[in-house]
Design a protein around this motif. Structure first.
Motif, PDB file in Angstrom:
ATOM      1  N   LEU A  69      -2.163  27.855   2.652  1.00 36.86           N
ATOM      2  CA  LEU A  69      -1.235  27.299   3.630  1.00 36.86           C
ATOM      3  C   LEU A  69      -0.431  26.141   3.042  1.00 36.86           C
ATOM      4  CD1 LEU A  69      -3.316  27.224   6.951  1.00 36.86           C
ATOM      5  CD2 LEU A  69      -1.311  28.629   6.464  1.00 36.86           C
ATOM      6  N   ARG A  70      -1.065  25.332   2.234  1.00 39.10           N
ATOM      7  CA  ARG A  70      -0.359  24.191   1.645  1.00 39.10           C
ATOM      8  C   ARG A  70       0.735  24.640   0.674  1.00 39.10           C
ATOM      9  NH1 ARG A  70      -2.606  19.069   2.410  1.00 39.10           N
ATOM     10  NH2 ARG A  70      -1.344  18.334   0.649  1.00 39.10           N
ATOM     11  N   GLN A  71       0.629  25.841   0.172  1.00 34.63           N
ATOM     12  CA  GLN A  71       1.662  26.358  -0.731  1.00 34.63           C
ATOM     13  C   GLN A  71       2.873  26.887   0.030  1.00 34.63           C
ATOM     14  OE1 GLN A  71       1.300  25.921  -4.024  1.00 34.63           O
ATOM     15  NE2 GLN A  71      -0.658  24.944  -3.495  1.00 34.63           N
ATOM     16  N   HIS A  91       3.123  24.289   8.821  1.00 32.27           N
ATOM     17  CA  HIS A  91       3.657  23.643  10.017  1.00 32.27           C
ATOM     18  C   HIS A  91       3.344  24.464  11.257  1.00 32.27           C
ATOM     19  CE1 HIS A  91       6.638  22.406  13.021  1.00 32.27           C
ATOM     20  NE2 HIS A  91       6.683  21.247  12.394  1.00 32.27           N
ATOM     21  N   ASN A  92       3.457  25.765  11.161  1.00 31.51           N
ATOM     22  CA  ASN A  92       3.159  26.628  12.296  1.00 31.51           C
ATOM     23  C   ASN A  92       1.675  26.599  12.648  1.00 31.51           C
ATOM     24  OD1 ASN A  92       2.359  29.743  13.133  1.00 31.51           O
ATOM     25  ND2 ASN A  92       4.240  29.015  14.098  1.00 31.51           N
ATOM     26  N   TYR A  93       0.826  26.375  11.654  1.00 32.49           N
ATOM     27  CA  TYR A  93      -0.625  26.409  11.867  1.00 32.49           C
ATOM     28  C   TYR A  93      -1.142  25.127  12.505  1.00 32.49           C
ATOM     29  CZ  TYR A  93      -5.474  27.706  10.855  1.00 32.49           C
ATOM     30  OH  TYR A  93      -6.801  28.039  10.973  1.00 32.49           O
ATOM     31  N   VAL A  94      -0.673  23.956  12.019  1.00 33.08           N
ATOM     32  CA  VAL A  94      -1.197  22.679  12.515  1.00 33.08           C
ATOM     33  C   VAL A  94      -0.155  21.876  13.278  1.00 33.08           C
ATOM     34  CG1 VAL A  94      -2.883  22.542  10.649  1.00 33.08           C
ATOM     35  CG2 VAL A  94      -0.689  21.417  10.389  1.00 33.08           C
ATOM     36  N   ARG A  95       1.069  22.391  13.429  1.00 32.36           N
ATOM     37  CA  ARG A  95       2.139  21.779  14.218  1.00 32.36           C
ATOM     38  C   ARG A  95       2.677  20.486  13.599  1.00 32.36           C
ATOM     39  NH1 ARG A  95       1.298  26.265  16.176  1.00 32.36           N
ATOM     40  NH2 ARG A  95       1.373  26.730  18.405  1.00 32.36           N
ATOM     41  N   MET A  96       2.568  20.351  12.297  1.00 33.86           N
ATOM     42  CA  MET A  96       3.193  19.223  11.613  1.00 33.86           C
ATOM     43  C   MET A  96       3.355  19.571  10.142  1.00 33.86           C
ATOM     44  SD  MET A  96       0.135  16.366  11.341  1.00 33.86           S
ATOM     45  CE  MET A  96      -0.065  16.306  13.105  1.00 33.86           C
ATOM     46  N   THR A  97       4.178  18.823   9.436  1.00 33.72           N
ATOM     47  CA  THR A  97       4.440  19.090   8.026  1.00 33.72           C
ATOM     48  C   THR A  97       3.242  18.676   7.183  1.00 33.72           C
ATOM     49  OG1 THR A  97       5.440  16.921   7.672  1.00 33.72           O
ATOM     50  CG2 THR A  97       6.913  18.707   8.382  1.00 33.72           C
ATOM     51  N   VAL A  98       3.233  19.171   5.939  1.00 33.80           N
ATOM     52  CA  VAL A  98       2.163  18.810   4.999  1.00 33.80           C
ATOM     53  C   VAL A  98       2.158  17.310   4.769  1.00 33.80           C
ATOM     54  CG1 VAL A  98       1.272  19.146   2.671  1.00 33.80           C
ATOM     55  CG2 VAL A  98       2.266  21.079   3.903  1.00 33.80           C
ATOM     56  N   THR A  99       3.341  16.724   4.607  1.00 31.45           N
ATOM     57  CA  THR A  99       3.434  15.278   4.363  1.00 31.45           C
ATOM     58  C   THR A  99       2.854  14.486   5.526  1.00 31.45           C
ATOM     59  OG1 THR A  99       5.426  15.634   3.041  1.00 31.45           O
ATOM     60  CG2 THR A  99       5.003  13.402   3.827  1.00 31.45           C
ATOM     61  N   HIS A 150       1.830  13.678  19.594  1.00 31.47           N
ATOM     62  CA  HIS A 150       3.214  13.990  19.953  1.00 31.47           C
ATOM     63  C   HIS A 150       4.149  12.899  19.435  1.00 31.47           C
ATOM     64  CE1 HIS A 150       6.644  15.075  22.587  1.00 31.47           C
ATOM     65  NE2 HIS A 150       6.761  13.769  22.752  1.00 31.47           N
ATOM     66  N   ASN A 151       3.817  11.639  19.710  1.00 29.27           N
ATOM     67  CA  ASN A 151       4.651  10.540  19.218  1.00 29.27           C
ATOM     68  C   ASN A 151       4.635  10.457  17.703  1.00 29.27           C
ATOM     69  OD1 ASN A 151       5.198   9.897  21.866  1.00 29.27           O
ATOM     70  ND2 ASN A 151       4.486   7.791  21.735  1.00 29.27           N
ATOM     71  N   PHE A 152       3.468  10.685  17.103  1.00 25.23           N
ATOM     72  CA  PHE A 152       3.344  10.629  15.642  1.00 25.23           C
ATOM     73  C   PHE A 152       4.264  11.650  14.982  1.00 25.23           C
ATOM     74  CE2 PHE A 152       1.437  11.942  11.625  1.00 25.23           C
ATOM     75  CZ  PHE A 152       1.114  10.739  11.026  1.00 25.23           C
ATOM     76  N   VAL A 153       4.260  12.871  15.500  1.00 25.61           N
ATOM     77  CA  VAL A 153       5.103  13.920  14.921  1.00 25.61           C
ATOM     78  C   VAL A 153       6.575  13.622  15.169  1.00 25.61           C
ATOM     79  CG1 VAL A 153       5.676  16.377  15.034  1.00 25.61           C
ATOM     80  CG2 VAL A 153       3.281  15.663  15.063  1.00 25.61           C
ATOM     81  N   ARG A 154       6.922  13.109  16.356  1.00 26.99           N
ATOM     82  CA  ARG A 154       8.322  12.773  16.632  1.00 26.99           C
ATOM     83  C   ARG A 154       8.829  11.695  15.679  1.00 26.99           C
ATOM     84  NH1 ARG A 154      11.298  16.178  19.443  1.00 26.99           N
ATOM     85  NH2 ARG A 154      12.742  14.446  19.783  1.00 26.99           N
ATOM     86  N   ILE A 155       7.967  10.739  15.348  1.00 27.50           N
ATOM     87  CA  ILE A 155       8.369   9.645  14.472  1.00 27.50           C
ATOM     88  C   ILE A 155       8.525  10.119  13.035  1.00 27.50           C
ATOM     89  CG2 ILE A 155       7.607   7.455  13.452  1.00 27.50           C
ATOM     90  CD1 ILE A 155       6.294   6.829  16.177  1.00 27.50           C
ATOM     91  N   ASP A 191       8.267  13.527  11.747  1.00 21.16           N
ATOM     92  CA  ASP A 191       8.909  14.817  11.491  1.00 21.16           C
ATOM     93  C   ASP A 191      10.208  14.995  12.257  1.00 21.16           C
ATOM     94  OD1 ASP A 191       6.834  15.410   9.833  1.00 21.16           O
ATOM     95  OD2 ASP A 191       5.793  16.743  11.229  1.00 21.16           O
ATOM     96  N   GLY A 192      10.421  14.209  13.311  1.00 23.45           N
ATOM     97  CA  GLY A 192      11.610  14.380  14.129  1.00 23.45           C
ATOM     98  C   GLY A 192      11.536  15.676  14.920  1.00 23.45           C
ATOM     99  N   ALA A 193      12.691  16.126  15.405  1.00 20.76           N
ATOM    100  CA  ALA A 193      12.759  17.379  16.167  1.00 20.76           C
ATOM    101  C   ALA A 193      12.604  18.552  15.225  1.00 20.76           C
ATOM    102  CB  ALA A 193      14.078  17.481  16.923  1.00 20.76           C
ATOM    103  N   SER A 194      12.015  19.624  15.694  1.00 23.00           N
ATOM    104  CA  SER A 194      11.838  20.843  14.906  1.00 23.00           C
ATOM    105  C   SER A 194      12.339  22.030  15.694  1.00 23.00           C
ATOM    106  CB  SER A 194      10.361  21.038  14.531  1.00 23.00           C
ATOM    107  OG  SER A 194       9.580  21.294  15.684  1.00 23.00           O
ATOM    108  N   ASP A 195      12.440  23.154  15.013  1.00 23.17           N
ATOM    109  CA  ASP A 195      12.927  24.364  15.676  1.00 23.17           C
ATOM    110  C   ASP A 195      11.985  24.837  16.763  1.00 23.17           C
ATOM    111  OD1 ASP A 195      15.095  24.329  14.009  1.00 23.17           O
ATOM    112  OD2 ASP A 195      14.216  25.707  12.544  1.00 23.17           O
TER     113      ASP A 195
END
Length: 418
Positions: A58-60, A66-74, A353-358, A360-364
Motif C-alpha cells: 500500500l505504501r508503494q 489514501h483510499n485504505y486509511v483516508r489520508m496520505t502516506v505523509t 477530520h480536522n487533522f486531515v483537513r489541515i 491534506d486539504g480537500a480531496s476528491d
C-alpha cells in the motif's frame, strides 16, 4: 457441655477454606482443559495477517493507501510520530496481560495498531471482522480502539481544535465573509445523530424521532469545514435547543466566556456595531449571538433574502458533517459500543477530520454540499420566546443584506428561483 463460641468460628474457618480450595481446583481444571492458549489462526499473524501482506504494498501506491486509511502516506507518518509515545505501552504488570500479542518490532506494532484502527473508522467493520483480517483477538482490538481514541483526543486536540481566542474568531469571521458573504459570523451550528446500539436499561432516552437509538454530535464549524467546538453524547431523544442549552458551549456563550471580540460595524456600513454571531437553523433559540431564520409564514422580500443569506453560511456545518461521515464510515453504521466508548470514537473522528483537513486539504473523496445531513427536529415546546436583543440583531442583519453595502448581485435570482 458448655457452649464455646470458638468452636463456631473454627467451623466457619474450615468451611471457608474448603470452599476456596474447591474453587481453586475448578479454576485450575478449567485452565488445564482450555483448548487453546493462543488460537492457531491468531498465531499465524506474522505470516498471514492482513497487515503483513498488504501494508508495504500500500505504501508503494499512495492513491490506494489514501483510499485504505483516508489520508496520505505523509499525513499517516506525521500522525504516527505525534501519537508514538502515547501508543507505546510500557510492559508493566497492569498491561502485561495484553502486551504479549505484539510483534518484537515496536515500529511494526505501532503501524498495526494505527492501520487496523483506521480500518475500523473508515469502514465501520465489526471487531469480529477485524479479528479475521488482522488476526488479533477481539478483546485486544476493543481495548486498543478505546485507548487509541483517548490518545488521539488528548494529543491532537490542542493542535487541530484549540480553544479559540479573539484573534481566532476574527479570522473565522473573515473566512465566512469571503466564502459566504456573511459578516461577523464566527461559526455554523448544528447537531447530528450518531447511531448506536440500545444502551442497557436506558428506556427511550436514546431513541430519536427517526426511530433508532443515537447520541448527538453538536458542532460549530468554520468556513473551511473544520470543527471549532463540539459537544458529544447527549441523548438522541433531546431536541437541539435543549442540547445546546445544556452543553458547555451554550453555557460559555451565555456567560460571555468564549472571548468573543467586541462588536464591530458591518462592512461598508455606518450603522451601529453588530455583535459576532453564530448561524443556526430553526431548531435553535434566537439570541444576541445566535441567529436563526425568520419563520416561513408571511415572509416579505427582505426576510426571504435574510433567510437565504443565513442558509448559505449555515450549509458549511452540513457539509462538514457530510465530509466527516463520508470519510469515517463507522458513523454511518450502528456503533456496537456503550455510550462512553461511542463518545471516544466520535471524538477521534472529529479530531482526525480536522487533522486531515489541515494537512491534506480537500480531496476528491470529499462530498462537500452533495449530501446534506438531517439536523435534529424542531421541538417548539423547547424554543421559548426569542429575546429582544436577538430580534434586534436579526433585523439589523436583514436590513444590511438589502442595503447598497450588503447586497450581493445574485440574491434576487436565488429567492425568485431563477
Amino acid at each position: 457441655m458448655a457452649y464455646n463460641p470458638t468452636d463456631d468460628l473454627l467451623l466457619d474457618w474450615v468451611v471457608l477454606r474448603f470452599l476456596r480450595r474447591c474453587s481453586a481446583m475448578r479454576e485450575e481444571e478449567r485452565r488445564s482443559t482450555r483448548r487453546f492458549w493462543v488460537h492457531p489462526i491468531v498465531a499465524e499473524r506474522p505470516r498471514r495477517g492482513h497487515f503483513m501482506n498488504l501494508y508495504a504494498d500500500l505504501r508503494q501506491h499512495p492513491d490506494k493507501f489514501h483510499n485504505y486509511v483516508r489520508m496520505t502516506v505523509t499525513s499517516f507518518d506525521r500522525l504516527l510520530a505525534d501519537l508514538r509515545s502515547g501508543l507505546r505501552f510500557q510492559d508493566t504488570n497492569m498491561r502485561r496481560s495484553y502486551i504479549h500479542f505484539i510483534i518484537s518490532s515496536w515500529t511494526v506494532c505501532l503501524n498495526i495498531k494505527c492501520i487496523f484502527f483506521f480500518r475500523f473508522l473508515a469502514t465501520g467493520n465489526s471487531f469480529a471482522s477485524l479479528h479475521y483480517e488482522f488476526l488479533l483477538g477481539v478483546s485486544t482490538i476493543s481495548m486498543i480502539v478505546r485507548l487509541t481514541c483517548e490518545v488521539i483526543w488528548k494529543r491532537l486536540r490542542p493542535a487541530v481544535m484549540p480553544v479559540p481566542t479573539a484573534e481566532d474568531w476574527i479570522r473565522i469571521s473573515d473566512g465566512f465573509l469571503d466564502s459566504a458573504q456573511f459578516p461577523n459570523c464566527i461559526g455554523a451550528l448544528d447537531g447530528k445523530h450518531i447511531r448506536v446500539k440500545k444502551p442497557a436499561h436506558s428506556g427511550s432516552q436514546f431513541f430519536n424521532y427517526k426511530q433508532y437509538f443515537s447520541v448527538v454530535l453538536l458542532a460549530l464549524a468554520d468556513s473551511d469545514y473544520k470543527f471549532i467546538i463540539v459537544d458529544i453524547g447527549a441523548y438522541g431523544s433531546s431536541a437541539d435547543a435543549a442540547v445546546f442549552r445544556a452543553s458547555r458551549m451554550g453555557e460559555r456563550l451565555r456567560s460571555n466566556q468564549l472571548t468573543l471580540p467586541e462588536p464591530r460595524c458591518l462592512p461598508g456600513s455606518t450603522g451601529p456595531p453588530a455583535p459576532f454571531i453564530i448561524v443556526a437553523d430553526e431548531g435553535f433559540g434566537l439570541s444576541r449571538h445566535v441567529l436563526r431564520p425568520f419563520p416561513r409564514r408571511g415572509l416579505d422580500e427582505r426576510r426571504r433574502i435574510f433567510n437565504y443569506r443565513l442558509t448559505r453560511a449555515r450549509r458549511y456545518v452540513e457539509c462538514a458533517f457530510g465530509i466527516l461521515c463520508s470519510k469515517w464510515r463507522v458513523l454511518h453504521s450502528s456503533i456496537q459500543m456503550d455510550p462512553d466508548n461511542v463518545k471516544k470514537v466520535v471524538q477521534a473522528c472529529v479530531i482526525l477530520h480536522n487533522f486531515v483537513r489541515i494537512h491534506d486539504g480537500a480531496s476528491d473523496g470529499d462530498v462537500e454540499g452533495q449530501h446534506p445531513t438531517a439536523s435534529i427536529p424542531l421541538d417548539n415546546t423547547l424554543q421559548g420566546r426569542p429575546g429582544v436583543a436577538g430580534l434586534f440583531v436579526r433585523e439589523q442583519f436583514a436590513s444590511y443584506f438589502v442595503s447598497a453595502e450588503g447586497v450581493v448581485p445574485w440574491q434576487m435570482d436565488a429567492i425568485s428561483g431563477r
